[in-house]
Design a protein around this motif. Structure first.
Motif, PDB file in Angstrom:
ATOM      1  N   ASN A 191       0.792  -1.441   0.048  1.00  0.00           N
ATOM      2  CA  ASN A 191       0.061  -0.180  -0.048  1.00  0.00           C
ATOM      3  C   ASN A 191       0.686   1.345  -0.003  1.00  0.00           C
ATOM      4  O   ASN A 191       0.731   2.163   0.778  1.00  0.00           O
ATOM      5  N   ILE A 192       1.846   1.267  -0.981  1.00  0.00           N
ATOM      6  CA  ILE A 192       2.848   2.398  -1.042  1.00  0.00           C
ATOM      7  C   ILE A 192       1.987   3.718  -1.557  1.00  0.00           C
ATOM      8  O   ILE A 192       1.109   3.715  -2.503  1.00  0.00           O
ATOM      9  N   THR A 193       2.385   4.691  -0.764  1.00  0.00           N
ATOM     10  CA  THR A 193       1.527   6.126  -1.010  1.00  0.00           C
ATOM     11  C   THR A 193       2.460   7.278  -1.138  1.00  0.00           C
ATOM     12  O   THR A 193       1.918   8.430  -1.316  1.00  0.00           O
ATOM     13  N   MET A 194       3.856   7.064  -0.829  1.00  0.00           N
ATOM     14  CA  MET A 194       4.564   8.264  -1.065  1.00  0.00           C
ATOM     15  C   MET A 194       6.012   8.041  -1.142  1.00  0.00           C
ATOM     16  O   MET A 194       6.389   6.919  -0.823  1.00  0.00           O
ATOM     17  N   ALA A 195       6.711   8.797  -1.835  1.00  0.00           N
ATOM     18  CA  ALA A 195       8.121   8.722  -1.897  1.00  0.00           C
ATOM     19  C   ALA A 195       8.800  10.091  -1.713  1.00  0.00           C
ATOM     20  O   ALA A 195       8.149  11.071  -2.085  1.00  0.00           O
ATOM     21  N   LEU A 196       9.735  10.173  -0.932  1.00  0.00           N
ATOM     22  CA  LEU A 196      10.521  11.482  -0.860  1.00  0.00           C
ATOM     23  C   LEU A 196      11.987  11.347  -0.937  1.00  0.00           C
ATOM     24  O   LEU A 196      12.663  10.230  -0.729  1.00  0.00           O
ATOM     25  N   SER A 197      12.369  12.244  -1.992  1.00  0.00           N
ATOM     26  CA  SER A 197      13.860  12.248  -2.233  1.00  0.00           C
ATOM     27  C   SER A 197      14.590  12.908  -1.124  1.00  0.00           C
ATOM     28  O   SER A 197      14.481  13.983  -0.690  1.00  0.00           O
ATOM     29  N   VAL A 198      15.624  12.093  -0.511  1.00  0.00           N
ATOM     30  CA  VAL A 198      16.451  12.565   0.628  1.00  0.00           C
ATOM     31  C   VAL A 198      17.803  12.291   0.191  1.00  0.00           C
ATOM     32  O   VAL A 198      18.425  10.952  -0.028  1.00  0.00           O
ATOM     33  N   ALA A 199      18.647  13.483  -0.482  1.00  0.00           N
ATOM     34  CA  ALA A 199      20.025  13.234  -0.881  1.00  0.00           C
ATOM     35  C   ALA A 199      20.086  12.375  -1.992  1.00  0.00           C
ATOM     36  O   ALA A 199      19.321  12.308  -2.868  1.00  0.00           O
ATOM     37  N   ASP A 200      20.872  11.032  -1.649  1.00  0.00           N
ATOM     38  CA  ASP A 200      20.748  10.103  -2.852  1.00  0.00           C
ATOM     39  C   ASP A 200      19.984   8.895  -2.533  1.00  0.00           C
ATOM     40  O   ASP A 200      20.229   7.952  -3.137  1.00  0.00           O
ATOM     41  N   GLU A 201      18.966   9.010  -1.825  1.00  0.00           N
ATOM     42  CA  GLU A 201      17.959   7.882  -1.373  1.00  0.00           C
ATOM     43  C   GLU A 201      16.531   8.428  -1.807  1.00  0.00           C
ATOM     44  O   GLU A 201      16.162   9.763  -1.722  1.00  0.00           O
ATOM     45  N   LEU A 202      15.661   7.417  -1.819  1.00  0.00           N
ATOM     46  CA  LEU A 202      14.299   7.636  -2.164  1.00  0.00           C
ATOM     47  C   LEU A 202      13.682   6.926  -0.742  1.00  0.00           C
ATOM     48  O   LEU A 202      13.973   5.742  -0.399  1.00  0.00           O
ATOM     49  N   TRP A 203      13.078   7.799   0.205  1.00  0.00           N
ATOM     50  CA  TRP A 203      12.287   7.182   1.416  1.00  0.00           C
ATOM     51  C   TRP A 203      10.838   6.991   0.827  1.00  0.00           C
ATOM     52  O   TRP A 203      10.033   7.816   0.322  1.00  0.00           O
ATOM     53  N   ILE A 204      10.315   5.672   1.268  1.00  0.00           N
ATOM     54  CA  ILE A 204       9.109   5.331   0.661  1.00  0.00           C
ATOM     55  C   ILE A 204       8.147   4.866   1.862  1.00  0.00           C
ATOM     56  O   ILE A 204       8.440   4.218   2.649  1.00  0.00           O
ATOM     57  N   GLY A 205       6.955   5.448   1.846  1.00  0.00           N
ATOM     58  CA  GLY A 205       5.959   5.155   2.839  1.00  0.00           C
ATOM     59  C   GLY A 205       4.640   4.776   2.544  1.00  0.00           C
ATOM     60  O   GLY A 205       4.370   4.436   1.138  1.00  0.00           O
ATOM     61  N   THR A 206       3.799   4.155   3.504  1.00  0.00           N
ATOM     62  CA  THR A 206       2.826   3.384   3.191  1.00  0.00           C
ATOM     63  C   THR A 206       1.441   3.812   4.016  1.00  0.00           C
ATOM     64  O   THR A 206       1.859   4.377   5.235  1.00  0.00           O
ATOM     65  N   PHE A 207       0.212   3.848   3.558  1.00  0.00           N
ATOM     66  CA  PHE A 207      -1.060   4.245   4.479  1.00  0.00           C
ATOM     67  C   PHE A 207      -1.267   3.026   5.417  1.00  0.00           C
ATOM     68  O   PHE A 207      -2.140   3.544   6.613  1.00  0.00           O
ATOM     69  N   SER A 208      -0.778   2.012   5.418  1.00  0.00           N
ATOM     70  CA  SER A 208      -1.275   0.981   6.105  1.00  0.00           C
ATOM     71  C   SER A 208      -0.140   0.023   6.855  1.00  0.00           C
ATOM     72  O   SER A 208      -0.414  -0.877   7.323  1.00  0.00           O
ATOM     73  N   GLY A 209       1.122   0.709   6.835  1.00  0.00           N
ATOM     74  CA  GLY A 209       2.174   0.059   7.493  1.00  0.00           C
ATOM     75  C   GLY A 209       2.571   0.691   8.922  1.00  0.00           C
ATOM     76  O   GLY A 209       2.460   1.713   9.234  1.00  0.00           O
ATOM     77  N   ASP A 210       3.706  -0.042   9.542  1.00  0.00           N
ATOM     78  CA  ASP A 210       4.282   0.513  10.635  1.00  0.00           C
ATOM     79  C   ASP A 210       5.905   0.875  10.245  1.00  0.00           C
ATOM     80  O   ASP A 210       6.733   0.863  11.287  1.00  0.00           O
ATOM     81  N   ARG A 211       6.187   0.903   9.125  1.00  0.00           N
ATOM     82  CA  ARG A 211       7.424   1.084   8.561  1.00  0.00           C
ATOM     83  C   ARG A 211       7.693   2.176   7.433  1.00  0.00           C
ATOM     84  O   ARG A 211       6.682   2.214   6.601  1.00  0.00           O
TER      85      ARG A 211
END
Length: 191
Positions: A163-183
């Motif tokens: 249930n991936i809902t977001m990604a944020l560019s941080v330096a040379d990484e993508l941080w990926i989030g979900t609406f239904s998870g705990d990580r």
């Protein structure tokens, strides 16, 4: 100028099924210092307007429509004028973030899945049933001036991180989030 823009995906009892059929269910609202509340920006009605971002110069804003499966650019005026939009995306675009290069980053679940099947836009939508079947995902970048889309990352279905809902560019990484998870997850970007 201190103003806030926000999307309201479902107004007046509208449902996600209505949005998936391509009918307007929500809009963009603005609050400026001194206002008593948020005011709807005319001309921004969309099927499930979701993520929102503003251009660096403040002259435009961008809205992800989870019902149209695209991202639109608008003039930052009221009423707003639709300037351009992406083609239909393979994912349900959700949150939008601008990276240091001015690209828009969005992430979302694939519409089609070998295990879960194709998202049926005509049936009654159940978020619980949809979220129960892990789907592959993609993270996309969009050039706001041309609305050209490029894939930054993809991932398979994962029962522990779906249930991936977001990604944020941080330096040379993508941080990926979900609406239904705990990580959250991260992925190193390679030039």
């Amino acid at each position: 100028d201190g103003s806030l823009l926000a999307t309201v995906p479902l107004l007046h009892g509208a449902g996600i099924s209505t949005a998936l059929q391509g009918l307007n269910t929500g809009s963009v609202f603005r609050w400026s210092p001194g206002d008593s509340g948020f005011t709807e920006i005319k001309g921004t009605g969309l099927p499930y307007p979701n993520g929102i971002e503003v251009s660096e110069d403040g002259l435009e804003f961008y809205v992800a429509s989870s019902g149209l499966f695209n991202v639109s650019a608008y003039s930052n005026t009221n009423p707003a004028r639709l300037l351009r939009r992406t083609e239909e995306l393979t994912i349900l675009p959700d949150n939008l973030h601008r990276d240091v290069n001015g690209l828009l980053i969005t992430g979302g679940l694939n519409q089609d899945s070998l295990v879960c099947g194709q998202l049926d836009r005509s049936e009654e939508f159940s978020i619980e049933a949809f979220a129960a079947c892990p789907r592959p995902f993609a993270i996309l970048s969009i050039k706001p001036q041309s609305m050209i889309v490029q894939t930054l990352a993809t991932g398979p279905a994962n029962a522990h991180f779906s249930n991936i809902t977001m990604a944020l560019s941080v330096a040379d990484e993508l941080w990926i989030g979900t609406f239904s998870g705990d990580r959250i997850a991260y992925k190193t970007l390679h030039p």
